[in-house]
Structure formats: structure tokens, C-alpha cells
Design an enzyme around this catalytic site. Structure first.
Site, short mmCIF file in Angstrom:
data_model
loop_
_atom_site.label_atom_id
_atom_site.label_comp_id
_atom_site.label_asym_id
_atom_site.label_seq_id
_atom_site.Cartn_x
_atom_site.Cartn_y
_atom_site.Cartn_z
CD GLU A 141 -1.89 2.29 1.94
OE1 GLU A 141 -1.44 3.41 1.21
OE2 GLU A 141 -2.01 2.23 2.95
CB CYS A 154 -1.37 7.24 1.90
SG CYS A 154 -2.58 5.85 2.69
#
Length: 475
Positions: free
Chosen positions: A245, A279
Site C-alpha cells: 500500500e 496517503c
């Protein structure tokens, strides 16, 4: 001063093979608040061996046994709420309210989601005379980032435990305290020896040997693209499974029928939340030209209400950047935006007035941004918004997808058909309509350079499983 210089290996707190330590800095005060061991390859080898020794036993535990274990973890996690909240505010600089409402809660949610996913998850499936079986993959290496110390760690641990895979965890050396508390929780509830191992240290000393270890069968990493690429390279030597990720540069598309105040409030939150160190932050805000002026006026009003300051003071919404290195990076991007011709609309370089100590940055808005500018293409990881205007919906979608990333996207407006069209058109692993929020049982992960694989809920569990077909099982 927190002294966490022992590693947690095979169910015990043991001395690190290394005599070196890493200092942990409070980013709000720039003061040393503790230290952890700077582990090395010998620590990793010991931890992997412990996990490998228990692998077959843990793999063959029943679903009910693993659910019961997760349930115990949930209860003890709740008992340690104050410790977790205080640790995150100390090491990350997150305001106390954010540490409780977001960081603590998200960590809890993932253990609950994994526990509940096991209610209906099928580890075996009959296909005529044949059987398909999903089995724990084996020893898994977990490397987690500093920006969400409980969320990113808990979602990986919960999935691995639910699958029956033992783990070795390397948390970020910048925010390691929350992981130590998790280790204490697991120790208290009786997680079997070797199932969970914690090795503190840096990437060179712990991350690299963990990624390269021949007995590690899977690596799960959250962090930057360059580091993710290095982990893939090291894992490729013996064909480990890899789940990544990585970064994002998420678009937030504002439709022309929107309630302007709601849109300004929503887009502000997506940029300043966790000091922009997210993020999935919606840092590219795409606005129709015909409502640009009204939107910007309201956006400035929303930003003016954001309170940056001491994370331990009531009312603080935005704390410091994690470190001087990261603060300098944010400043460099702000200066780069100015150099490339973006118009500084709010904020700018430097620190907010009265906050000279600590790594505090000014929430910043750039307008008249071209999507090819550096600030629109690279992940800044700070409270910096780029406002980009568009003429029609097709152009908005084109701009939204004109990025190497594909982690998240957002759209806000009133017309349901248009909202659905935009949501389906954005090239990202997660899209939110009208601030719907992400539930922990939904899959989470990225398209393109935002990663590989999926996390959260049953999708997260599957990352820690192998699939076996047994032909003729029922003949």
C-alpha cells in the site's frame, strides 16, 4: 522517557542482539521522549525462526479459536485506550482528539472487522467432486509506516491472525510506541508464542533482512513507492508474495451543483486531517470554472478556522509534521509550487505565528495549478492543497486520472447519476461519494503505482492465504 529497548520474540521480552538504540522525538517539542532497540539481522533471524516453529500449529487452529483470540485482543485493546491515545500524541504529534477519534478507533475497528469477517468466511469450497482449500501462507513480514501507527499495524495483524499466519512486525522507528503497546496487549491475552514477534529497528538493519529471509513467505508493506520497490526486489529472490500500500495523489472532484460551503469544508478536511500526512489525502481539488470564485471564498474561510498548535491543547485540529526531514520536504514543495508559477492563495512557507518550536507547517492552498506541476503530481505528505479548475466533466475525469497514482478519489455533488458516473470513472482502488467514509470491511488498496493487493476485512485476510485445489476429494 519511554525505554523500549527490548524486542518481543517468541512470547518474551528479550534483549536485542544489537547494543544500539534509536531515539524517538516528539515532533511538537523537538525533544527526545524515548528510545527503542536498533535491531539487526540476528534479531530478525530469531524472530522468523520463532514464527516458523509455530506456523503449522497456528495454521491448523480452528476458525472459532482464532475468532476467540481476536475477541480477547479487542477487549484488551479497549482497556488500553488511554495508553494508546497518549502514545500516539507523543510520538506522532496528533492532537489528542484525533488520536482518540481516528487513530485509536481505526485500530480497534480492524480487529473487530477481522473477527466478524470470520463469521461467514469460507476457507473451503466444494466444486463437484473436488475441494478448494484456503490455507495460511506462513511466516509473514510486516513493515508499517509512521503516519498511522495503530491503523496500519492493526489491519495487517488482524488479517494475519484471522488467516492463521504468524508474523514478524517492524514498525516505523519514528512512531514505535503504539506497536509496543500492541505487543503488551497480545502478551496479556495469550497470543501463542511465536505467532507475534516485534523487532524494532530501521530499514537497513531490520527491514532488509526481513524482506530477504528465505523462511518469510509473504511481505506486507505500507509506505513510500521507492521503499516498496526495494522490498519487491528483495522479495523476488525467492518469489515471496508481496502486498503493498503505497502513495497517492488523490483527486477530489467538486461538481457544479454542489453546496459550496459543504464542499469547501469537506475538501479542507481531506487536506489538513492528520496534518496532511495521509496517503489518501484529496490534495488535488478539481473545481468547475463557473463556481471557482464562490468556492475559493468559502475555502479561505474554512482554512482560516483551522487551528494549528500544541496537540495537547483543547481545540487543536492540526499538529506538527512528523520530523524535521519531512518538514523540510513540505517546505521544498511549497517553494517549488511558487517557482513553477502556481498562485499562493493561502498559507505558504514557514511556520505559523507563535509556533517556532516544533515541526509545524502552515496549511497552504495553491490556485491556478496546472496538473503537470510538481505539486500536482508528487505526494507532498503535508497540509498543501492544489486547486485545479475544469470546464466540463470529461475534462475533470481526465485530469483526475492523469497521475501515476490510483489509491483514492472523491466526488461531491447532488445529482446521483453524475456522482455514480464520476465514481466509476476515477482510476483508484477507493472512491468516496459525498464524504461517505470507508468502512473497515471494504477492500482498500491502489491502482497503478499506489500498490498491489488489498487490505481490510475479508480481502485483507486473503492476502495471508494460499489456495489449494484437491481433485477427487469427494470421489
Amino acid at each position: 522517557m519511554r525505554d523500549y529497548t527490548k524486542q518481543y520474540i517468541n512470547g518474551e521480552w528479550v534483549e536485542s542482539n544489537s547494543n544500539e538504540t534509536i531515539e524517538v522525538i516528539n515532533p511538537a517539542t523537538e525533544e527526545v521522549i524515548g528510545k527503542v532497540a536498533k535491531g539487526n539481522k540476528a534479531d530478525v533471524d530469531k524472530a522468523v525462526e520463532a514464527a516458523d516453529n509455530v506456523y503449522l500449529e497456528f495454521r491448523h487452529t480452528s476458525v472459532k479459536e482464532r475468532q476467540a483470540l481476536l475477541d480477547k485482543i479487542v477487549k484488551e485493546y479497549e482497556n488500553r485506550k488511554d495508553d494508546i491515545v497518549q502514545a500516539i500524541t507523543d510520538e506522532l504529534g496528533a492532537p489528542l482528539s484525533l488520536s482518540e477519534r481516528v487513530h485509536y478507533q481505526m485500530g480497534l475497528n480492524h480487529f473487530v472487522a477481522a473477527r466478524d469477517a470470520l463469521d461467514n468466511y469460507e476457507f473451503e469450497e466444494r466444486r463437484g467432486d473436488d475441494l478448494v482449500v484456503k490455507e495460511a501462507i506462513g511466516v509473514s513480514g510486516l513493515i508499517t509506516p509512521w503516519n498511522f501507527p495503530t491503523n496500519q499495524t492493526s489491519l495487517k495483524l488482524a488479517a494475519a491472525f484471522a488467516a492463521g499466519s504468524p508474523v514478524v512486525l517492524k514498525p516505523s522507528e519514528e512512531t514505535p510506541f503504539a506497536a509496543v503497546i500492541l505487543a503488551e496487549i497480545f502478551d496479556k491475552v495469550g497470543v501463542p508464542k511465536g505467532v507475534f514477534n516485534l523487532v524494532n529497528g530501521d530499514g537497513a538493519g531490520v527491514g532488509n533482512p526481513l524482506s530477504e529471509h528465505p523462511k518469510v513467505r509473504m511481505m506486507s508493506f505500507t509506505g513510500s513507492g521507492p521503499t516498496g520497490s526495494k522490498i519487491m526486489e528483495k522479495a523476488a529472490k525467492d518469489f515471496k508474495k508481496v502486498s503493498l500500500e503505497l502513495g497517492g495523489k488523490s483527486p477530489y472532484i467538486v461538481l457544479d451543483d454542489v453546496d459550496i460551503k459543504e464542499a469547501a469544508k469537506a475538501t479542507t478536511g481531506k487536506v489538513v486531517n492528520n496534518t496532511g500526512q495521509v496517503c489518501t489525502a484529496g490534495t488535488r481539488v478539481l473545481v468547475p470554472k463557473k463556481i471557482k470564485d464562490a468556492f475559493l471564498a468559502e475555502l479561505k474561510e474554512q482554512f482560516s478556522q483551522v487551528r494549528v498548535g500544541n496537540p495537547r491543547e483543547d481545540g487543536t485540529q492540526v499538529g506538527p509534521i512528523i520530523s524535521k526531514k519531512q518538514f523540510d520536504q513540505v517546505q521544498n514543495y511549497i517553494n517549488k509550487g511558487i517557482e513553477e508559477g502556481a498562485e499562493l492563495f493561502y498559507g505558504g512557507p514557514g511556520k505559523p505565528e507563535g509556533l517556532e518550536k516544533g515541526y509545524f507547517a502552515r496549511p497552504t492552498i495553491f490556485i491556478n495549478v496546472d496538473n503537470q506541476m510538481t505539486i500536482a503530481q508528487e505526494e507532498i505528505f503535508g497540509p498543501v492543497m492544489s486547486v485545479i479548475t475544469y470546464n466540463d466533466l470529461d475534462e475533470a475525469i481526465q485530469i483526475a486520472n492523469d497521475t501515476k497514482y490510483g489509491l483514492a478519489g472523491y466526488v461531491i455533488g447532488k445529482d446521483k447519476e453524475t456522482l455514480h458516473k464520476v465514481a466509476r470513472s476515477i482510476e483508484a482502488g477507493t472512491v468516496e461519494i459525498n464524504e461517505a467514509g470507508r468502512k473497515p470491511d471494504l477492500p482498500f488498496g491502489g491502482y497503478k503505482q499506489s500498490g498491489l493487493g488489498r487490505e481490510w476485512g475479508d480481502y485483507g485476510i486473503e492476502e495471508f492465504l494460499e489456495v489449494k485445489s484437491i481433485a477427487g476429494y469427494f470421489k
